[in-house]
Enzyme design. Structure first.
Site, mmCIF file in Angstrom:
data_model
loop_
_atom_site.group_PDB
_atom_site.id
_atom_site.type_symbol
_atom_site.label_atom_id
_atom_site.label_comp_id
_atom_site.label_asym_id
_atom_site.label_seq_id
_atom_site.Cartn_x
_atom_site.Cartn_y
_atom_site.Cartn_z
ATOM 1 N N ASP A 137 -4.508 2.075 5.090
ATOM 2 C CA ASP A 137 -5.026 2.580 6.181
ATOM 3 C C ASP A 137 -6.222 2.236 6.558
ATOM 4 O O ASP A 137 -7.025 1.810 5.540
ATOM 5 C CB ASP A 137 -4.494 4.107 6.484
ATOM 6 C CG ASP A 137 -5.359 4.962 5.285
ATOM 7 O OD1 ASP A 137 -5.841 4.234 4.468
ATOM 8 O OD2 ASP A 137 -5.318 6.222 5.394
ATOM 9 N N PHE A 179 -9.430 -4.454 5.852
ATOM 10 C CA PHE A 179 -10.528 -4.861 4.986
ATOM 11 C C PHE A 179 -11.901 -5.094 5.711
ATOM 12 O O PHE A 179 -12.985 -5.392 5.077
ATOM 13 C CB PHE A 179 -9.915 -5.915 4.044
ATOM 14 C CG PHE A 179 -8.768 -5.687 3.179
ATOM 15 C CD1 PHE A 179 -9.045 -4.792 2.087
ATOM 16 C CD2 PHE A 179 -7.510 -6.175 3.247
ATOM 17 C CE1 PHE A 179 -7.992 -4.553 1.164
ATOM 18 C CE2 PHE A 179 -6.567 -5.842 2.676
ATOM 19 C CZ PHE A 179 -6.780 -5.138 1.243
ATOM 20 N N TYR A 213 -10.428 2.166 6.909
ATOM 21 C CA TYR A 213 -11.337 2.916 6.432
ATOM 22 C C TYR A 213 -11.840 3.896 7.153
ATOM 23 O O TYR A 213 -11.539 4.215 8.369
ATOM 24 C CB TYR A 213 -12.725 1.929 6.582
ATOM 25 C CG TYR A 213 -12.562 0.555 5.601
ATOM 26 C CD1 TYR A 213 -12.391 0.605 4.585
ATOM 27 C CD2 TYR A 213 -12.913 -0.376 6.502
ATOM 28 C CE1 TYR A 213 -12.200 -0.422 3.705
ATOM 29 C CE2 TYR A 213 -12.781 -1.762 5.481
ATOM 30 C CZ TYR A 213 -12.689 -1.695 4.212
ATOM 31 O OH TYR A 213 -12.492 -2.841 3.494
ATOM 32 N N HIS A 272 -4.235 -5.101 -6.354
ATOM 33 C CA HIS A 272 -4.796 -4.996 -5.112
ATOM 34 C C HIS A 272 -6.309 -5.127 -5.576
ATOM 35 O O HIS A 272 -6.876 -5.038 -6.624
ATOM 36 C CB HIS A 272 -4.653 -3.339 -4.717
ATOM 37 C CG HIS A 272 -5.477 -2.991 -3.448
ATOM 38 N ND1 HIS A 272 -6.765 -2.657 -3.264
ATOM 39 C CD2 HIS A 272 -4.920 -2.946 -2.039
ATOM 40 C CE1 HIS A 272 -6.947 -2.507 -1.957
ATOM 41 N NE2 HIS A 272 -5.595 -2.499 -1.115
#
Length: 221
Positions: A66, A79, A68, A188
């Site tokens: 989701d 990102f 930031y 990740h």
């Protein structure tokens, strides 16, 4: 659905999705949340990934979770952060891996619009969030919508690269036709897991080698 501000090629691909009851409930939920509390990204940027990378321009898909949830960070690309915002830890690790693979210097800017304009579709599985409350808009329909987006890309395009980092993204592999597309999975880039397989994954070079093999221009990471 006049209120959906989205690039036209995507609107055409997803028009049937907008008519479904879950999407209309989701729209109402998001509208109320943005009215009553601080949410990110800014409303006009919820579909920024779609606006920056039209359907037929997509070459690489990167999946985030989701947005930031800190002030000024999210602008609708997974990102990515706005200029002038310190790099979050995952983005720092992404740039570190790119440098290790390609020798490219760590960029000054964390704004990945430069990737989106080259065909990197930067999709979060949830497209909105309450300020300072991770996953606060999950389970409201965004995941159903973004699954439909991935399936639409899988069916409607060929020769795409899907970069699936971490187990939530990895679970999306079942939505993708592996006979038509190139799927790369690893840990990740978060500091909690980057050392368990993200560092050294080689995904950025592998993605470009695949694009070149398909006669496409590689990404300037």
């Amino acid at each position: 659905m006049k209120e959906i501000r989205m690039e036209e090629s995507w609107k055409a691909q997803l028009s049937s999705e907008f008519q479904k009851p879950y999407f209309q409930q989701l729209t109402e939920f998001v509208r109320q949340e943005y009215k009553s509390t601080q949410c990110f990204p800014p409303g006009r940027l919820i579909f920024n990934a779609f606006d920056q990378t039209p359907f037929n321009d997509v070459k690489v898909v990167i999946l985030g979770q989701d947005p930031y949830h800190g002030d000024g960070q999210a602008h609708g690309l997974c990102f990515s952060v706005n200029d002038g915002i310190p790099f979050p830890p995952s983005l720092k690790n992404i740039f570190q891996e790119i440098q290790a693979e390609t020798g490219a210097p760590i960029p000054q800017s964390g704004d990945l619009t430069r990737w989106a304009r080259q065909g990197v579709f930067l999709l979060n599985t949830c497209l909105s969030v309450r300020a300072h409350q991770a996953f606060s808009h999950s389970g409201q329909g965004w995941e159903t919508f973004t699954d439909a987006v991935i399936e639409t890309l899988s069916k409607g395009r060929e020769g795409l690269v899907f970069l699936l980092w971490g187990s939530p993204a990895g679970r999306k592999a079942k939505l993708i036709d592996a006979s038509k597309h190139f799927i790369l999975q690893c840990a990740h880039p978060s500091p909690l897991s980057a050392y368990r397989g993200f560092f050294g994954c080689g995904h950025f070079n592998q993605a470009n080698n695949y694009l070149i093999s398909k006669g496409k221009t590689p990404i300037q990471w």
